[in-house]
Design a protein around this motif. Sequence first.
Motif, PDB file in Angstrom:
ATOM      1  N   SER A 188       0.852  -1.192   0.000  1.00 48.28           N
ATOM      2  CA  SER A 188       0.000   0.000   0.000  1.00 48.28           C
ATOM      3  C   SER A 188       0.886   1.240   0.000  1.00 48.28           C
ATOM      4  O   SER A 188       1.949   1.251   0.638  1.00 48.28           O
ATOM      5  CB  SER A 188      -0.901   0.011   1.236  1.00 48.28           C
ATOM      6  OG  SER A 188      -1.522   1.271   1.408  1.00 48.28           O
ATOM      7  N   ARG A 189       0.445   2.281  -0.703  1.00 49.35           N
ATOM      8  CA  ARG A 189       1.208   3.530  -0.703  1.00 49.35           C
ATOM      9  C   ARG A 189       1.029   4.277   0.618  1.00 49.35           C
ATOM     10  O   ARG A 189       1.814   5.163   0.950  1.00 49.35           O
ATOM     11  CB  ARG A 189       0.765   4.428  -1.870  1.00 49.35           C
ATOM     12  CG  ARG A 189       0.928   3.795  -3.233  1.00 49.35           C
ATOM     13  CD  ARG A 189       1.001   4.814  -4.352  1.00 49.35           C
ATOM     14  NE  ARG A 189      -0.153   5.647  -4.502  1.00 49.35           N
ATOM     15  CZ  ARG A 189      -1.225   5.353  -5.238  1.00 49.35           C
ATOM     16  NH1 ARG A 189      -1.284   4.185  -5.886  1.00 49.35           N
ATOM     17  NH2 ARG A 189      -2.235   6.189  -5.348  1.00 49.35           N
ATOM     18  N   HIS A 190      -0.015   3.901   1.368  1.00 50.61           N
ATOM     19  CA  HIS A 190      -0.293   4.573   2.640  1.00 50.61           C
ATOM     20  C   HIS A 190      -0.770   3.573   3.700  1.00 50.61           C
ATOM     21  O   HIS A 190      -1.886   3.682   4.211  1.00 50.61           O
ATOM     22  CB  HIS A 190      -1.339   5.671   2.444  1.00 50.61           C
ATOM     23  CG  HIS A 190      -0.955   6.675   1.404  1.00 50.61           C
ATOM     24  ND1 HIS A 190      -0.065   7.697   1.641  1.00 50.61           N
ATOM     25  CD2 HIS A 190      -1.324   6.784   0.091  1.00 50.61           C
ATOM     26  CE1 HIS A 190       0.093   8.410   0.534  1.00 50.61           C
ATOM     27  NE2 HIS A 190      -0.647   7.876  -0.421  1.00 50.61           N
ATOM     28  N   PRO A 191       0.057   2.604   4.063  1.00 48.55           N
ATOM     29  CA  PRO A 191      -0.374   1.608   5.049  1.00 48.55           C
ATOM     30  C   PRO A 191      -0.631   2.209   6.427  1.00 48.55           C
ATOM     31  O   PRO A 191      -1.470   1.711   7.179  1.00 48.55           O
ATOM     32  CB  PRO A 191       0.794   0.617   5.085  1.00 48.55           C
ATOM     33  CG  PRO A 191       1.982   1.412   4.626  1.00 48.55           C
ATOM     34  CD  PRO A 191       1.434   2.361   3.604  1.00 48.55           C
ATOM     35  N   TYR A 225     -13.113   9.198   4.778  1.00 53.11           N
ATOM     36  CA  TYR A 225     -13.279  10.318   3.855  1.00 53.11           C
ATOM     37  C   TYR A 225     -12.115  11.306   3.969  1.00 53.11           C
ATOM     38  O   TYR A 225     -11.534  11.730   2.964  1.00 53.11           O
ATOM     39  CB  TYR A 225     -14.600  11.035   4.131  1.00 53.11           C
ATOM     40  CG  TYR A 225     -14.796  12.281   3.288  1.00 53.11           C
ATOM     41  CD1 TYR A 225     -15.089  12.180   1.934  1.00 53.11           C
ATOM     42  CD2 TYR A 225     -14.663  13.543   3.853  1.00 53.11           C
ATOM     43  CE1 TYR A 225     -15.249  13.312   1.154  1.00 53.11           C
ATOM     44  CE2 TYR A 225     -14.820  14.683   3.081  1.00 53.11           C
ATOM     45  CZ  TYR A 225     -15.115  14.569   1.738  1.00 53.11           C
ATOM     46  OH  TYR A 225     -15.262  15.696   0.969  1.00 53.11           O
ATOM     47  N   LEU A 226     -11.755  11.655   5.208  1.00 51.75           N
ATOM     48  CA  LEU A 226     -10.674  12.617   5.422  1.00 51.75           C
ATOM     49  C   LEU A 226      -9.340  12.079   4.911  1.00 51.75           C
ATOM     50  O   LEU A 226      -8.576  12.794   4.260  1.00 51.75           O
ATOM     51  CB  LEU A 226     -10.563  12.962   6.906  1.00 51.75           C
ATOM     52  CG  LEU A 226     -11.706  13.776   7.517  1.00 51.75           C
ATOM     53  CD1 LEU A 226     -11.492  13.961   9.012  1.00 51.75           C
ATOM     54  CD2 LEU A 226     -11.840  15.136   6.832  1.00 51.75           C
ATOM     55  N   LEU A 227      -9.052  10.809   5.207  1.00 58.26           N
ATOM     56  CA  LEU A 227      -7.764  10.239   4.824  1.00 58.26           C
ATOM     57  C   LEU A 227      -7.634  10.054   3.316  1.00 58.26           C
ATOM     58  O   LEU A 227      -6.558  10.270   2.760  1.00 58.26           O
ATOM     59  CB  LEU A 227      -7.553   8.891   5.521  1.00 58.26           C
ATOM     60  CG  LEU A 227      -7.273   8.939   7.031  1.00 58.26           C
ATOM     61  CD1 LEU A 227      -7.147   7.531   7.589  1.00 58.26           C
ATOM     62  CD2 LEU A 227      -6.001   9.730   7.326  1.00 58.26           C
ATOM     63  N   THR A 228      -8.712   9.663   2.647  1.00 56.31           N
ATOM     64  CA  THR A 228      -8.622   9.355   1.216  1.00 56.31           C
ATOM     65  C   THR A 228      -8.994  10.507   0.296  1.00 56.31           C
ATOM     66  O   THR A 228      -8.584  10.515  -0.871  1.00 56.31           O
ATOM     67  CB  THR A 228      -9.512   8.141   0.860  1.00 56.31           C
ATOM     68  OG1 THR A 228     -10.883   8.444   1.195  1.00 56.31           O
ATOM     69  CG2 THR A 228      -9.072   6.902   1.632  1.00 56.31           C
ATOM     70  N   LYS A 229      -9.752  11.485   0.814  1.00 52.65           N
ATOM     71  CA  LYS A 229     -10.240  12.548  -0.061  1.00 52.65           C
ATOM     72  C   LYS A 229      -9.806  13.960   0.322  1.00 52.65           C
ATOM     73  O   LYS A 229      -9.841  14.865  -0.510  1.00 52.65           O
ATOM     74  CB  LYS A 229     -11.780  12.520  -0.104  1.00 52.65           C
ATOM     75  CG  LYS A 229     -12.380  11.209  -0.562  1.00 52.65           C
ATOM     76  CD  LYS A 229     -12.007  10.891  -2.005  1.00 52.65           C
ATOM     77  CE  LYS A 229     -12.678   9.598  -2.469  1.00 52.65           C
ATOM     78  NZ  LYS A 229     -12.280   9.249  -3.859  1.00 52.65           N
ATOM     79  N   VAL A 230      -9.394  14.168   1.580  1.00 55.82           N
ATOM     80  CA  VAL A 230      -9.146  15.543   2.024  1.00 55.82           C
ATOM     81  C   VAL A 230      -7.686  15.783   2.424  1.00 55.82           C
ATOM     82  O   VAL A 230      -6.936  16.394   1.673  1.00 55.82           O
ATOM     83  CB  VAL A 230     -10.085  15.919   3.200  1.00 55.82           C
ATOM     84  CG1 VAL A 230      -9.904  17.386   3.585  1.00 55.82           C
ATOM     85  CG2 VAL A 230     -11.545  15.660   2.825  1.00 55.82           C
ATOM     86  N   THR A 231      -7.294  15.308   3.592  1.00 53.76           N
ATOM     87  CA  THR A 231      -5.979  15.692   4.120  1.00 53.76           C
ATOM     88  C   THR A 231      -4.887  14.645   3.981  1.00 53.76           C
ATOM     89  O   THR A 231      -3.727  14.975   3.804  1.00 53.76           O
ATOM     90  CB  THR A 231      -6.088  16.041   5.617  1.00 53.76           C
ATOM     91  OG1 THR A 231      -6.575  14.886   6.324  1.00 53.76           O
ATOM     92  CG2 THR A 231      -7.030  17.203   5.843  1.00 53.76           C
ATOM     93  N   GLY A 232      -5.233  13.369   4.080  1.00 57.39           N
ATOM     94  CA  GLY A 232      -4.211  12.328   4.133  1.00 57.39           C
ATOM     95  C   GLY A 232      -3.568  12.014   2.809  1.00 57.39           C
ATOM     96  O   GLY A 232      -2.524  12.562   2.444  1.00 57.39           O
ATOM     97  N   VAL A 233      -4.188  11.105   2.064  1.00 60.61           N
ATOM     98  CA  VAL A 233      -3.631  10.630   0.803  1.00 60.61           C
ATOM     99  C   VAL A 233      -3.401  11.757  -0.215  1.00 60.61           C
ATOM    100  O   VAL A 233      -2.308  11.863  -0.780  1.00 60.61           O
ATOM    101  CB  VAL A 233      -4.525   9.523   0.187  1.00 60.61           C
ATOM    102  CG1 VAL A 233      -4.058   9.159  -1.218  1.00 60.61           C
ATOM    103  CG2 VAL A 233      -4.521   8.289   1.088  1.00 60.61           C
ATOM    104  N   PRO A 234      -4.391  12.639  -0.491  1.00 61.76           N
ATOM    105  CA  PRO A 234      -4.181  13.670  -1.518  1.00 61.76           C
ATOM    106  C   PRO A 234      -2.964  14.564  -1.252  1.00 61.76           C
ATOM    107  O   PRO A 234      -2.162  14.811  -2.159  1.00 61.76           O
ATOM    108  CB  PRO A 234      -5.484  14.486  -1.469  1.00 61.76           C
ATOM    109  CG  PRO A 234      -6.503  13.535  -0.938  1.00 61.76           C
ATOM    110  CD  PRO A 234      -5.775  12.691   0.062  1.00 61.76           C
ATOM    111  N   ASN A 235      -2.822  15.049  -0.015  1.00 68.73           N
ATOM    112  CA  ASN A 235      -1.688  15.923   0.307  1.00 68.73           C
ATOM    113  C   ASN A 235      -0.360  15.189   0.184  1.00 68.73           C
ATOM    114  O   ASN A 235       0.624  15.722  -0.335  1.00 68.73           O
ATOM    115  CB  ASN A 235      -1.837  16.476   1.728  1.00 68.73           C
ATOM    116  CG  ASN A 235      -2.882  17.569   1.817  1.00 68.73           C
ATOM    117  OD1 ASN A 235      -3.195  18.210   0.826  1.00 68.73           O
ATOM    118  ND2 ASN A 235      -3.430  17.780   2.995  1.00 68.73           N
TER     119      ASN A 235
END
Length: 270
Positions: A188-191, A225-235
């Motif tokens: 995973s790119r973000h385990p 939602y936050l991790l995948t769409k807002v602050t975590g993964v996208p940033n």
Amino acid sequence: MPRTEHLLFIALISLIACCLIMTMVWLWAKKIKNAGVVDVFWALNFPVITLITFFLSDGFEPRKILICGMFLLAELRLGIHLWQRVIGHLDEEEGRYEQLRKEWGEKADRNFFVFFQFQAISNVILAVPFFIITANPSQAISSLEYIGAAVWVIAFFGEMIADRQLAAFKKDPSNKGKVCDTGLWYYSRHPNYFFEWLTWMAYFIFALASPWGVLAIISPAIILYLLTKVTGVPNNEEQNLRSKPVAYKKYQQTTSSFFPWGKKDGKGKM
């Protein structure tokens, strides 16, 4: 059944405490011109909620000790990990907060105050499973609660291992400019984000054994939602594409974004 007014009272006390803490953190952040410290205290607000709820809730004592221990351990670990990451460069604000400061201009301090208070509110909303569980008067730990605890153990150690693997990779000078794709990062790119979400899923599973437990779905849903769409993964993806565009783009083509999975052939096929 848990008393609604008592749950609301505990939530209100928790909200007041978190808002006061975030006000003090905002004053500190304003002084040092580094809003990144909010991440640390967002995590550390949860132990505060844990203590408030433990002493004020009237649920079954062994259940309270179990869930409070899980919640306290997980959030203290995350808070300490974030503190170690942030404290090393207090004079250097994280990119996303630096960008917000530029966009907000003269209104930055005011807007950051509102932002910090919203973080406090999110603390209390995400603690919904915790409020529900600690109010459960049943004097028997159910199989669902044991399953939730087992999932939590997997998530806790998974996130800790992922964080340590990445830290060790970054510490090696020979890895400069390279992408960490070993250990859990191979799948995973973000385990670390995945296991953080899984921790909240564990609380939801645990809460299902309590009255109104289904309402606890709000926490893993918001976190996902936050991790995948807002602050975590996208940033994180944006930052990595800026710093190592070729290597990271190849990594994106072969490795799952969030859920641990097998490698793809670079064309989106397993």
